[in-house]
Write a protein that holds these residues in place. Structure first.
Motif, short mmCIF file in Angstrom:
data_model
loop_
_atom_site.label_atom_id
_atom_site.label_comp_id
_atom_site.label_asym_id
_atom_site.label_seq_id
_atom_site.Cartn_x
_atom_site.Cartn_y
_atom_site.Cartn_z
N UNK A 60 55.22 37.48 35.73
CA UNK A 60 54.24 38.49 36.13
C UNK A 60 52.86 38.17 35.54
N UNK A 61 52.86 37.77 34.27
CA UNK A 61 51.60 37.44 33.62
C UNK A 61 50.90 36.27 34.30
N UNK A 62 51.69 35.24 34.64
CA UNK A 62 51.12 34.05 35.25
C UNK A 62 50.65 34.32 36.68
N UNK A 63 51.41 35.17 37.40
CA UNK A 63 51.00 35.56 38.76
C UNK A 63 49.65 36.25 38.69
N UNK A 64 49.52 37.17 37.74
CA UNK A 64 48.27 37.91 37.58
C UNK A 64 47.14 36.95 37.21
N UNK A 65 47.44 35.96 36.36
CA UNK A 65 46.43 34.98 35.96
C UNK A 65 45.93 34.19 37.16
N UNK A 66 46.88 33.79 38.03
CA UNK A 66 46.47 33.03 39.22
C UNK A 66 45.60 33.88 40.14
N UNK A 67 46.00 35.14 40.32
CA UNK A 67 45.21 36.04 41.16
C UNK A 67 43.78 36.17 40.62
N UNK A 68 43.69 36.37 39.28
CA UNK A 68 42.37 36.55 38.66
C UNK A 68 41.52 35.28 38.78
N UNK A 69 42.17 34.12 38.63
CA UNK A 69 41.45 32.85 38.75
C UNK A 69 40.81 32.74 40.13
N UNK A 70 41.59 33.14 41.16
CA UNK A 70 41.06 33.14 42.53
C UNK A 70 39.86 34.08 42.65
N UNK A 71 40.03 35.29 42.15
CA UNK A 71 38.98 36.31 42.28
C UNK A 71 37.69 35.90 41.57
N UNK A 72 37.85 35.16 40.46
CA UNK A 72 36.69 34.83 39.62
C UNK A 72 36.06 33.50 40.02
N UNK A 73 36.64 32.86 41.06
CA UNK A 73 36.22 31.49 41.40
C UNK A 73 34.74 31.40 41.75
N UNK A 74 34.20 32.37 42.42
CA UNK A 74 32.83 32.30 42.92
C UNK A 74 31.74 32.55 41.89
N UNK A 75 32.11 32.95 40.67
CA UNK A 75 31.09 33.41 39.73
C UNK A 75 30.58 32.33 38.78
N UNK A 76 31.13 31.12 38.89
CA UNK A 76 30.67 30.04 38.01
C UNK A 76 30.99 30.24 36.55
N UNK A 77 32.04 31.03 36.25
CA UNK A 77 32.46 31.17 34.85
C UNK A 77 33.63 30.22 34.58
N UNK A 78 33.73 29.78 33.34
CA UNK A 78 34.86 28.95 32.94
C UNK A 78 36.06 29.87 32.72
N UNK A 79 37.18 29.57 33.37
CA UNK A 79 38.40 30.37 33.18
C UNK A 79 39.41 29.55 32.40
N UNK A 80 39.82 30.01 31.23
CA UNK A 80 40.78 29.27 30.40
C UNK A 80 42.03 30.11 30.15
N UNK A 81 43.06 29.47 29.62
CA UNK A 81 44.26 30.23 29.26
C UNK A 81 44.74 29.79 27.89
#
Lengths: 202, 202
Positions: free
Chosen positions: B152-173
């Motif tokens: 569930x945590x990883x699914x949510x992380x993937x969803x968030x990564x998609x949503x945040x893709x356009x903002x030019x922020x670095x997404x780490x885990x």
């Protein structure tokens, strides 16, 4: 939480106090506090209310030493209970445990501990005087010493047996033996020896 | 206690409510209630007071979803924290755990759970819209997805990564690996494989 403040003082204080509740430690106190905060209306508010009520209403029974919201307590005022049989326990928790077992319709007397001279607990620190007074009243015919099977418990039982010797009451104690559902392999030698000695016809 | 009333309703109610606190069950709730009653002045009264205070003052932070006694919370208003780094967690307990580790001087965002379509928890049930808004504000440069290493945590992380893709922020885990003080023999294969893959120079 110990080194760095991460939430308001009210939350920190709630966690600190919850950590003092038996069964909760520092870690589970945090979990409990968070759960309570999340369930504000369903749990935190009712629990705070219940604690306030308990604060206002809980009394120590002046007859037997039980805790209840009335004095004398529900058990002492229960007319259906046999006033001739008195079960002597160390603590209210033992009274509750025996009541859950529910097999005796007797009254109780809570000592409030065991004799422990090294800790400064002598007869005057326990509810022994009130026990003698109850027995001297003449209504009691049997005293069941339901103290723990520990050295302190047994020392206290011997002391009480001496003190009660002159009153012509029967003094009994709980049977030793194999716990119901217990496996012999896991029992200590003392319990097994006692169970053998007190064996009954099948 | 369940079948037979042995104490006043206020005590029974206190036990019933204590049994709902995580970490306490029916048995330990009785023990806790008795301990609280015995330590009326030292523990029951302060705890009842602390719960009342928490009831009055605890707020959910409208910025990050943390619980605190102020809104915005202490972390969001802490000027010493780097506003460019945002640690996204599932729950306030995770925020607390990371704060105890105390290694990042960042701000947080509490999702309030994980995506779980079967339980009816979609993006709208989590604090995702407010996360996107914070990122859209332009101050954030790195988002650390500190969600649990569960499906569930990883699914949510993937969803968030998609949503945040356009903002030019670095997404780490968070890194996978051997827990500090952990013994290899007790670790699962997945963790060991990840630890080997991400090995570092000694």
């Amino acid at each position: 939480m110990s080194t760095k403040r991460i939430a308001g003082p009210e939350i920190e204080r709630l966690i600190q106090l919850l950590a003092k509740v038996p069964g909760l430690g520092p870690r589970s106190a945090r979990r409990a506090a968070l759960h309570l905060i999340k369930k504000k209306d369903q749990l935190l508010a009712p629990l705070a209310g219940a604690m306030g009520d308990a604060l206002d209403k809980v009394r120590i029974c002046s007859v037997c030493g039980n805790v209840d919201t009335t004095d004398p307590c529900m058990i002492c005022t229960d007319a259906r209970r046999d006033p001739a049989t008195l079960i002597v326990v160390e603590d209210v928790s033992d009274l509750w445990a025996l009541e859950r077992a529910g097999s005796m319709n007797a009254r109780f007397h809570v000592l409030g501990g065991t004799l422990s001279p090294l800790d400064g607990i002598g007869p005057d620190q326990l509810n022994i005087r009130t026990l003698i007074e109850r027995v001297a009243g003449g209504e009691v015919t049997e005293i069941i010493l339901a103290v723990n099977a520990t050295v302190e418990g047994q020392t206290t039982a011997h002391y009480l047996t001496d003190q009660l010797a002159g009153f012509g009451v029967k003094v009994t104690r709980l049977a030793h033996g194999v716990p119901v559902g217990g496996e012999l392999d896991y029992l200590d030698e003392g319990t097994l020896a006692a169970a053998l000695k007190s064996r009954t016809v099948f």
